[in-house]
Design a protein around this motif. Structure first.
Motif, PDB file in Angstrom:
ATOM      1  N   PHE A 121     -13.826  78.675  91.388  1.00 19.77           N
ATOM      2  CA  PHE A 121     -12.435  78.790  90.937  1.00 19.77           C
ATOM      3  C   PHE A 121     -11.837  77.420  90.627  1.00 19.77           C
ATOM      4  O   PHE A 121     -11.139  77.250  89.638  1.00 19.77           O
ATOM      5  CB  PHE A 121     -11.580  79.514  91.972  1.00 19.77           C
ATOM      6  CG  PHE A 121     -11.882  80.975  92.113  1.00 19.77           C
ATOM      7  CD1 PHE A 121     -12.124  81.770  91.001  1.00 19.77           C
ATOM      8  CD2 PHE A 121     -11.914  81.574  93.359  1.00 19.77           C
ATOM      9  CE1 PHE A 121     -12.395  83.120  91.117  1.00 19.77           C
ATOM     10  CE2 PHE A 121     -12.192  82.927  93.489  1.00 19.77           C
ATOM     11  CZ  PHE A 121     -12.434  83.705  92.367  1.00 19.77           C
ATOM     12  N   VAL A 122     -12.096  76.450  91.489  1.00 23.35           N
ATOM     13  CA  VAL A 122     -11.570  75.095  91.266  1.00 23.35           C
ATOM     14  C   VAL A 122     -12.137  74.518  89.971  1.00 23.35           C
ATOM     15  O   VAL A 122     -11.409  73.972  89.142  1.00 23.35           O
ATOM     16  CB  VAL A 122     -11.874  74.180  92.473  1.00 23.35           C
ATOM     17  CG1 VAL A 122     -11.561  72.720  92.141  1.00 23.35           C
ATOM     18  CG2 VAL A 122     -11.078  74.622  93.691  1.00 23.35           C
ATOM     19  N   ASN A 123     -13.445  74.636  89.780  1.00 26.20           N
ATOM     20  CA  ASN A 123     -14.086  74.096  88.572  1.00 26.20           C
ATOM     21  C   ASN A 123     -13.638  74.808  87.303  1.00 26.20           C
ATOM     22  O   ASN A 123     -13.687  74.237  86.212  1.00 26.20           O
ATOM     23  CB  ASN A 123     -15.607  74.152  88.695  1.00 26.20           C
ATOM     24  CG  ASN A 123     -16.136  73.167  89.710  1.00 26.20           C
ATOM     25  OD1 ASN A 123     -15.435  72.236  90.129  1.00 26.20           O
ATOM     26  ND2 ASN A 123     -17.373  73.371  90.140  1.00 26.20           N
ATOM     27  N   ALA A 124     -13.191  76.060  87.445  1.00 24.94           N
ATOM     28  CA  ALA A 124     -12.685  76.810  86.289  1.00 24.94           C
ATOM     29  C   ALA A 124     -11.246  76.423  85.968  1.00 24.94           C
ATOM     30  O   ALA A 124     -10.656  76.930  85.019  1.00 24.94           O
ATOM     31  CB  ALA A 124     -12.787  78.304  86.547  1.00 24.94           C
ATOM     32  N   GLY A 125     -10.667  75.539  86.798  1.00 20.75           N
ATOM     33  CA  GLY A 125      -9.310  75.080  86.535  1.00 20.75           C
ATOM     34  C   GLY A 125      -8.230  76.010  87.046  1.00 20.75           C
ATOM     35  O   GLY A 125      -7.083  75.910  86.622  1.00 20.75           O
ATOM     36  N   ALA A 130      -6.851  79.602  96.260  1.00 20.41           N
ATOM     37  CA  ALA A 130      -6.726  80.412  97.483  1.00 20.41           C
ATOM     38  C   ALA A 130      -6.242  81.823  97.150  1.00 20.41           C
ATOM     39  O   ALA A 130      -6.656  82.801  97.782  1.00 20.41           O
ATOM     40  CB  ALA A 130      -5.794  79.734  98.474  1.00 20.41           C
ATOM     41  N   GLN A 131      -5.369  81.946  96.138  1.00 23.98           N
ATOM     42  CA  GLN A 131      -4.910  83.285  95.721  1.00 23.98           C
ATOM     43  C   GLN A 131      -6.067  84.077  95.120  1.00 23.98           C
ATOM     44  O   GLN A 131      -6.202  85.276  95.370  1.00 23.98           O
ATOM     45  CB  GLN A 131      -3.791  83.172  94.697  1.00 23.98           C
ATOM     46  CG  GLN A 131      -2.478  82.753  95.274  1.00 23.98           C
ATOM     47  CD  GLN A 131      -1.392  82.644  94.207  1.00 23.98           C
ATOM     48  OE1 GLN A 131      -1.673  82.675  93.012  1.00 23.98           O
ATOM     49  NE2 GLN A 131      -0.158  82.511  94.647  1.00 23.98           N
ATOM     50  N   ASP A 132      -6.887  83.407  94.321  1.00 27.04           N
ATOM     51  CA  ASP A 132      -8.051  84.078  93.736  1.00 27.04           C
ATOM     52  C   ASP A 132      -9.022  84.516  94.833  1.00 27.04           C
ATOM     53  O   ASP A 132      -9.565  85.621  94.778  1.00 27.04           O
ATOM     54  CB  ASP A 132      -8.756  83.145  92.745  1.00 27.04           C
ATOM     55  CG  ASP A 132      -7.888  82.828  91.544  1.00 27.04           C
ATOM     56  OD1 ASP A 132      -7.147  83.713  91.083  1.00 27.04           O
ATOM     57  OD2 ASP A 132      -7.947  81.677  91.058  1.00 27.04           O
ATOM     58  N   LEU A 133      -9.222  83.645  95.823  1.00 34.37           N
ATOM     59  CA  LEU A 133     -10.093  84.011  96.944  1.00 34.37           C
ATOM     60  C   LEU A 133      -9.553  85.230  97.687  1.00 34.37           C
ATOM     61  O   LEU A 133     -10.319  86.107  98.091  1.00 34.37           O
ATOM     62  CB  LEU A 133     -10.206  82.842  97.925  1.00 34.37           C
ATOM     63  CG  LEU A 133     -11.250  81.780  97.636  1.00 34.37           C
ATOM     64  CD1 LEU A 133     -11.151  80.662  98.656  1.00 34.37           C
ATOM     65  CD2 LEU A 133     -12.644  82.350  97.599  1.00 34.37           C
ATOM     66  N   ALA A 164      -6.742  70.499  96.026  1.00 34.14           N
ATOM     67  CA  ALA A 164      -7.791  71.519  96.102  1.00 34.14           C
ATOM     68  C   ALA A 164      -9.060  70.965  95.476  1.00 34.14           C
ATOM     69  O   ALA A 164      -9.014  70.236  94.492  1.00 34.14           O
ATOM     70  CB  ALA A 164      -7.349  72.782  95.365  1.00 34.14           C
ATOM     71  N   GLY A 165     -10.180  71.318  96.048  1.00 32.34           N
ATOM     72  CA  GLY A 165     -11.430  70.893  95.441  1.00 32.34           C
ATOM     73  C   GLY A 165     -12.514  70.677  96.466  1.00 32.34           C
ATOM     74  O   GLY A 165     -12.388  71.017  97.634  1.00 32.34           O
ATOM     75  N   GLY A 166     -13.573  70.071  96.003  1.00 28.95           N
ATOM     76  CA  GLY A 166     -14.746  69.818  96.821  1.00 28.95           C
ATOM     77  C   GLY A 166     -15.978  70.319  96.087  1.00 28.95           C
ATOM     78  O   GLY A 166     -15.886  70.958  95.030  1.00 28.95           O
ATOM     79  N   GLN A 167     -17.120  69.995  96.640  1.00 28.55           N
ATOM     80  CA  GLN A 167     -18.395  70.425  96.069  1.00 28.55           C
ATOM     81  C   GLN A 167     -19.236  71.061  97.154  1.00 28.55           C
ATOM     82  O   GLN A 167     -19.069  70.773  98.349  1.00 28.55           O
ATOM     83  CB  GLN A 167     -19.149  69.219  95.474  1.00 28.55           C
ATOM     84  CG  GLN A 167     -18.446  68.565  94.298  1.00 28.55           C
ATOM     85  CD  GLN A 167     -18.300  69.520  93.122  1.00 28.55           C
ATOM     86  OE1 GLN A 167     -19.202  70.283  92.794  1.00 28.55           O
ATOM     87  NE2 GLN A 167     -17.138  69.490  92.490  1.00 28.55           N
TER      88      GLN A 167
END
Length: 187
Positions: A121-125, A130-133, A164-167
């Protein structure tokens, strides 16, 4: 077509499908919210068309005008969009079912899957991952944030300061390789 036009002195635009029909001197607007399962309009607005005959407008809206409103054309336009929404709901249901089949609790497998979905979700911009999760997992955002914190602490997800982010870490990738999620359509 979605309603994204600001109407002067009117309410803010609403997310939905809008179709405009011209019937004689009248402009007929049919509207359906995006989250509706029905194909028919939930709202019909009739107003004088800018180029409408003034005498016809003065006579008012007649039953003839009402009978000419084509809700079938509206339903045909909305049908494919409703099918797409239903397909999305089935994908979410399938994902939740697969997630439920993982070991109970906040297991390594669960944290790896949630971390992978979060990174996607983060990489998709996505502005609010968190809402998507929450939508995809059926778990409240506050709980998910705790799960993401646990994923970082256990070494499944890297940390990004202040946003938000991380790998995914190598540990997360290895854990994901051991999970059979072949039947799950990813978002």
């Amino acid at each position: 077509m979605t309603n994204t036009v600001d109407h002067e002195d009117g309410p803010a635009p609403r997310a939905g499908i809008e179709q405009v029909q011209r019937i004689g001197a009248w402009k007929v607007t049919l509207w359906l919210p995006l989250d509706s399962a029905s194909g028919g309009p939930q709202e019909i607005r009739i107003e004088a068309h800018e180029e409408g005959d003034a005498q016809e407008v003065a006579r008012g809206i007649t039953s003839t005008v009402l009978r000419q409103i084509d809700t079938t054309a509206f339903a045909e336009e909305v049908g494919p969009l409703a099918e797409l929404a239903n397909a999305g709901e089935k994908a979410v249901e399938n994902f939740r079912r697969e997630l439920a089949s993982l070991p109970k609790g906040v297991s390594d497998e669960y944290l790896a899957v949630v971390s992978a979905l979060y990174v996607r979700f983060v990489n998709a911009g996505r502005r609010a991952p968190a809402q998507d999760l929450e939508l995809w997992t059926g778990t409240k955002q506050a709980t998910l944030k705790g799960h993401l914190r646990a994923a970082r602490q256990r070494g499944f997800l890297t940390k990004v300061e202040g946003k938000a982010g991380g790998q995914l870490t190598d540990k997360a990738v290895e854990t994901l390789k051991g999970i059979n999620v072949a039947g799950v359509r990813q978002p």
